[in-house]
Structures are given as structure tokens and as C-alpha cells.
Design a protein around this motif. Structure first.
Motif, PDB file in Angstrom:
ATOM      1  N   GLY A  89       0.819  -1.216   0.000  1.00  0.00           N
ATOM      2  CA  GLY A  89       0.000   0.000   0.000  1.00  0.00           C
ATOM      3  C   GLY A  89       0.849   1.261   0.000  1.00  0.00           C
ATOM      4  O   GLY A  89       2.090   1.216   0.059  1.00  0.00           O
ATOM      5  N   ALA A  90       0.161   2.382  -0.043  1.00  0.00           N
ATOM      6  CA  ALA A  90       0.860   3.664   0.046  1.00  0.00           C
ATOM      7  C   ALA A  90       1.546   3.765   1.406  1.00  0.00           C
ATOM      8  O   ALA A  90       2.627   4.355   1.533  1.00  0.00           O
ATOM      9  CB  ALA A  90      -0.131   4.799  -0.152  1.00  0.00           C
ATOM     10  N   THR A  91       0.951   3.155   2.403  1.00  0.00           N
ATOM     11  CA  THR A  91       1.466   3.263   3.769  1.00  0.00           C
ATOM     12  C   THR A  91       2.907   2.769   3.892  1.00  0.00           C
ATOM     13  O   THR A  91       3.704   3.374   4.617  1.00  0.00           O
ATOM     14  CB  THR A  91       0.552   2.466   4.728  1.00  0.00           C
ATOM     15  N   PHE A 133      -2.959  11.557   5.971  1.00  0.00           N
ATOM     16  CA  PHE A 133      -1.935  10.716   5.348  1.00  0.00           C
ATOM     17  C   PHE A 133      -0.586  11.436   5.262  1.00  0.00           C
ATOM     18  O   PHE A 133       0.461  10.815   5.417  1.00  0.00           O
ATOM     19  CB  PHE A 133      -2.403  10.222   3.971  1.00  0.00           C
ATOM     20  N   THR A 136      -7.550  12.735   0.581  1.00  0.00           N
ATOM     21  CA  THR A 136      -8.745  11.912   0.416  1.00  0.00           C
ATOM     22  C   THR A 136      -9.776  12.138   1.514  1.00  0.00           C
ATOM     23  O   THR A 136     -10.981  12.105   1.265  1.00  0.00           O
ATOM     24  CB  THR A 136      -8.315  10.420   0.448  1.00  0.00           C
ATOM     25  N   ASP A 161       2.578  11.880  -2.815  1.00  0.00           N
ATOM     26  CA  ASP A 161       1.582  10.821  -2.694  1.00  0.00           C
ATOM     27  C   ASP A 161       0.400  11.279  -3.538  1.00  0.00           C
ATOM     28  O   ASP A 161      -0.279  12.253  -3.192  1.00  0.00           O
ATOM     29  CB  ASP A 161       1.189  10.673  -1.216  1.00  0.00           C
ATOM     30  N   GLN A 212      -5.949   1.467  -5.557  1.00  0.00           N
ATOM     31  CA  GLN A 212      -7.339   1.075  -5.289  1.00  0.00           C
ATOM     32  C   GLN A 212      -8.366   2.193  -5.444  1.00  0.00           C
ATOM     33  O   GLN A 212      -9.521   2.013  -5.088  1.00  0.00           O
ATOM     34  CB  GLN A 212      -7.433   0.465  -3.895  1.00  0.00           C
ATOM     35  N   LYS A 213      -7.934   3.343  -5.981  1.00  0.00           N
ATOM     36  CA  LYS A 213      -8.900   4.430  -6.171  1.00  0.00           C
ATOM     37  C   LYS A 213      -9.209   4.586  -7.657  1.00  0.00           C
ATOM     38  O   LYS A 213     -10.305   4.284  -8.092  1.00  0.00           O
ATOM     39  CB  LYS A 213      -8.371   5.717  -5.564  1.00  0.00           C
TER      40      LYS A 213
HETATM   41  C1  LIG Z   1      -3.760   9.958  -0.135  1.00  0.00           C
HETATM   42  C2  LIG Z   1      -3.618   8.620   0.524  1.00  0.00           C
HETATM   43  N1  LIG Z   1      -2.399   8.227   0.936  1.00  0.00           N
HETATM   44  C3  LIG Z   1      -2.210   7.042   1.541  1.00  0.00           C
HETATM   45  C4  LIG Z   1      -3.268   6.191   1.780  1.00  0.00           C
HETATM   46  C5  LIG Z   1      -3.013   4.881   2.448  1.00  0.00           C
HETATM   47  O1  LIG Z   1      -3.085   3.917   1.463  1.00  0.00           O
HETATM   48  P1  LIG Z   1      -2.954   2.355   1.726  1.00  0.00           P
HETATM   49  O2  LIG Z   1      -4.186   1.950   2.437  1.00  0.00           O
HETATM   50  O3  LIG Z   1      -2.853   1.808   0.329  1.00  0.00           O
HETATM   51  O4  LIG Z   1      -1.731   2.126   2.515  1.00  0.00           O
HETATM   52  C6  LIG Z   1      -4.548   6.548   1.361  1.00  0.00           C
HETATM   53  C7  LIG Z   1      -5.677   5.631   1.607  1.00  0.00           C
HETATM   54  O5  LIG Z   1      -6.824   5.905   1.427  1.00  0.00           O
HETATM   55  C8  LIG Z   1      -4.716   7.796   0.732  1.00  0.00           C
HETATM   56  O6  LIG Z   1      -5.931   8.198   0.343  1.00  0.00           O
END
Ligand SMILES: Cc1ncc(COP(=O)(O)O)c(C=O)c1O
Length: 374
Positions: free
Chosen positions: A75-77, A101, A158, A178, A201-202
Motif C-alpha cells: 500500500g501507500a502506507t 496521510f 482523500t 503521494d 485502489q482508487k
Molecule cells: C492519499 C492517501 N495516501 C495514503 C493512503 C493509504 O493507502 P494504503 O491503504 O494503500 O496504505 C490513502 C488511503 O486511502 C490515501 O488516500
């Protein structure tokens, strides 16, 4: 087949034609007698799938040759840590905090070095992007002083429904963004950035894939920290074509299909035009509403996540509950902020928007005597 109007913030609506193609190919992918789910990632057939996904993305974004494209997991995390691990060579980077985020990324980076807070809109509950002239002045001062390895932004927020409408001027300092929730919503000038990343996933496909686009020279020396896990070493991942280990094979296949759909439906400029038309339908409605109001400053509005509320938590809950009766799903605001949020990503149609707008108008008419508390 009953499909709902899905305004989920992610995982989110996918184009129906993409879903249909995936269903068609599920049992037997193009005559090879197996599903993509069952295919070795080392097979020629799969190599074509990932190569095609990358090539399509390169065409869509006009990605220059000196940028690598990666499809990773976590994930982005995971990249909140991956970015400092790879790029914080001097141990000092600047962060603009515009929401949850960006805040998390800032906190994670502080484990690896000095994460300088360049600007924040927390004081006004993240309802805006901080003043750009101030951000630019701060970047210039930091760059001329102790120096910065990179400047970090979360381009679209988001949860709070805000977006950078212009990018900071970072001079020679690489910009890291990001772009999870605005990726492929609009054209993007890759050369303005050192690194861009997005959870797929968006707008870009299924959960479980993170797309990273990074300039060659930033990863040429390998990670900034020797103890960086091999998986998170972007130089190694680039050398291995995102296949250091088993990638999210099916997720990348879905991304490739979505990239093709974006291309076939007119590319990113056409996508941006449609997305603003969809978002503005709601922003205009909110401006003229006596019941609902938007929660963001007009010059910081997101192309993708429209946040609003009535000012009365019970009415907000009634709105969300009533939405389901109109086949409208996922309009509840994030648990951190409450209220409502409609995520109007690429696959959300104008018909979906009209259904939501019409429900909002009906709800407003029914509750027009309810006082607005702010
Ligand atoms: C802008 C943004 N960054 C990071 C994340 C975290 O993403 P992930 O759940 O893929 O780690 C999200 C999740 O909604 C997001 O909207």
C-alpha cells in the motif's frame, strides 16, 4: 444485474467494461487454458501483461525514459517509510502536512531523520492547502540552509477533500508526492517530480498494488540506509522489474486493464474534464444549498473527494442511511471527520452524480426547516 451508485473512497468503483473483460478472461486467459490468478509470474504470458501495463502507463503520462515504473505491494502506507529509507541521504527532508496521510508520512519519516515541517493546515482542520508563496519561501530557506533531501506533499487529501492546484517550487530539491487519490484523474507532469506514488485502489485498479514512478538518479546509489529491507530497496526493485519476489500478479493485470480504459476513453485531459464536471455538479449544489455545505476552501477543492455536511450530526446520519434506499453507497465521511464524502473517481459516471444530486435536493426539500448549526 443491479449495480449501485458507488462513491467509495477506495477500494472504489471500477469501469464496468473492465470488470466484464476480467470476467470473460477469468477461466481461460486468451486461450492459455488458465486464469491470470493461476499463472506463474515468471511466464512469458505474465511478462507480457506487466510489460503492457507499464507501456500503457508510460504513454498515458508521457513518462520520460529516465524514470522507472514499479508495481509494489504494502500500500501507500509502506512507502511512508520507503521514501525516507531510499531518499533521506543527508538525513533531512521537508514535509507539507495537509491531512491525515501527510501527517502519517511525516511521523514515519521522523524515525529516519529530521522531518522538517514546512507548512501545515491543521490549524484550520485541514480545510485548505497552505499558502504556496509561504511554502516556497520556506523551501528556499531550508534548501539554502541545512539542505533538504526532498520535499514531500500529499497532492490530494482523500479524507479532507483538498488538493494542490499548483505544485511547490522546489528548485533543485526533488519533489515527492503521494498522488493516491488523484492518480490518473488529470494530466500530471512527471518531470516536476522526483518520485510519485499511488495506491491503485482508487483510480488505477485493485487494492494491493502501489505504483511508483521514480527518477533514475535518485535511486542509482541504492537506499540511504544500509539496513533497508531488500523488498523496499527501489534500486533493486527497479533492476528486477518489480519481480524481486512474487508480485500482486492479478492486481497488476487489473491496473493494466484500467490504464487501457483510460487511454481508450480519451486519456487524462478528457478524464480531467469529465471529473471536474462531476465534482462541480456537487460543488455548485453545495454553494446554493441551504442545508448542506462544503467543508473546504474553494481554491483548495479536490477533483476526486467532495466533502460536505449539514452541521447536524443526526441529519448527516439520516442522509447516509437514506442514501442506501436510492442505491447510493459509501457517502459517509471518514471516521476522523464525520459528515459526508462523495468520491467521484474516474469510473463514477455522470448518471451516478445525477442520482446523488437528486437525492441531496430531495433530502434538502424534506429537511428545509432544519436549522443549520454552522
Ligand atoms: C492519499 C492517501 N495516501 C495514503 C493512503 C493509504 O493507502 P494504503 O491503504 O494503500 O496504505 C490513502 C488511503 O486511502 C490515501 O488516500
Amino acid at each position: 444485474m443491479a449495480r449501485v451508485h458507488n462513491f467509495s473512497a477506495g477500494p472504489a468503483a471500477l469501469p464496468t467494461s473492465v470488470l466484464a473483460e476480467i470476467a470473460d478472461e477469468m477461466m481461460d486467459y486468451r486461450g492459455c487454458g488458465m486464469s491470470v490468478l493461476e499463472m506463474s509470474h515468471r511466464s512469458n504470458m505474465y511478462q507480457q501483461i506487466i510489460d503492457d501495463a507499464e507501456a500503457t502507463l508510460r504513454r498515458l503520462l508521457s513518462i520520460p525514459d529516465n524514470y522507472r515504473v514499479l508495481f509494489l505491494q504494502g500500500g501507500a502506507t509502506l512507502q511512508f517509510a520507503g521514501i525516507p529509507m531510499n531518499l533521506m541521504r543527508r538525513g533531512r527532508a521537508g514535509y507539507v502536512v495537509t491531512g491525515n496521510f501527510a501527517n502519517k508520512a511525516h511521523q514515519e519519516a521522523a524515525k529516519y531523520g529530521e522531518a522538517v515541517l514546512l507548512a501545515s493546515s491543521e490549524g484550520t482542520n485541514f480545510d485548505r492547502i497552505p499558502n504556496m508563496a509561504d511554502i516556497n519561501a520556506r523551501i528556499a530557506a531550508e534548501a539554502a540552509g541545512k539542505g533538504l533531501d526532498y520535499v514531500y506533499i500529499c497532492q490530494n487529501n482523500t479524507i479532507f477533500g483538498t488538493m494542490f492546484h499548483e505544485l511547490p517550487d522546489c528548485g533543485d530539491v526533488p519533489l515527492v508526492a503521494d498522488v493516491s487519490s488523484c492518480f490518473l484523474s488529470q494530466p500530471l507532469d512527471v518531470e516536476r517530480y522526483g518520485l510519485i506514488y499511488a495506491g491503485a485502489q482508487k483510480n488505477a485498479g485493485a487494492a494491493g498494488v502501489t505504483v511508483i514512478i521514480v527518477r533514475d538518479d535518485l535511486i542509482a546509489e541504492g537506499p540511504a540506509f544500509a539496513q533497508t529491507p531488500q523488498y523496499m530497496d527501489l534500486k533493486t526493485q527497479a533492476a528486477k522489474g518489480s519481480m524481486l519476489n512474487t508480485p500482486n500478479t492479478f492486481g497488476i493485470y487489473v491496473c493494466g486493464k484500467v490504464f487501457r480504459w483510460v487511454e481508450q476513453t480519451g486519456g487524462l485531459a478528457a478524464m480531467a474534464e469529465r471529473n471536474w464536471a462531476k465534482a462541480n455538479l456537487l460543488y455548485d449544489l453545495l454553494e446554493n444549498s441551504v442545508l448542506f455545505h462544503g467543508t473546504t476552501q474553494a481554491d483548495s477543492r479536490s477533483i476526486a473527494n467532495v466533502t460536505f455536511r449539514t452541521g447536524d450530526a443526526e441529519l448527516d446520519a439520516a442522509f447516509v442511511a437514506g442514501a442506501a434506499e436510492h442505491q447510493i453507497q459509501n457517502v459517509k465521511g471518514h471516521r476522523l471527520v464525520g459528515g459526508m464524502r462523495a468520491s467521484v473517481y474516474n469510473a463514477v459516471t455522470m448518471e451516478d452524480m445525477q442520482a446523488l444530486a437528486s437525492y441531496m435536493k430531495d433530502f434538502e426539500a424534506q429537511h428545509s426547516l432544519s436549522p443549520r448549526s454552522n
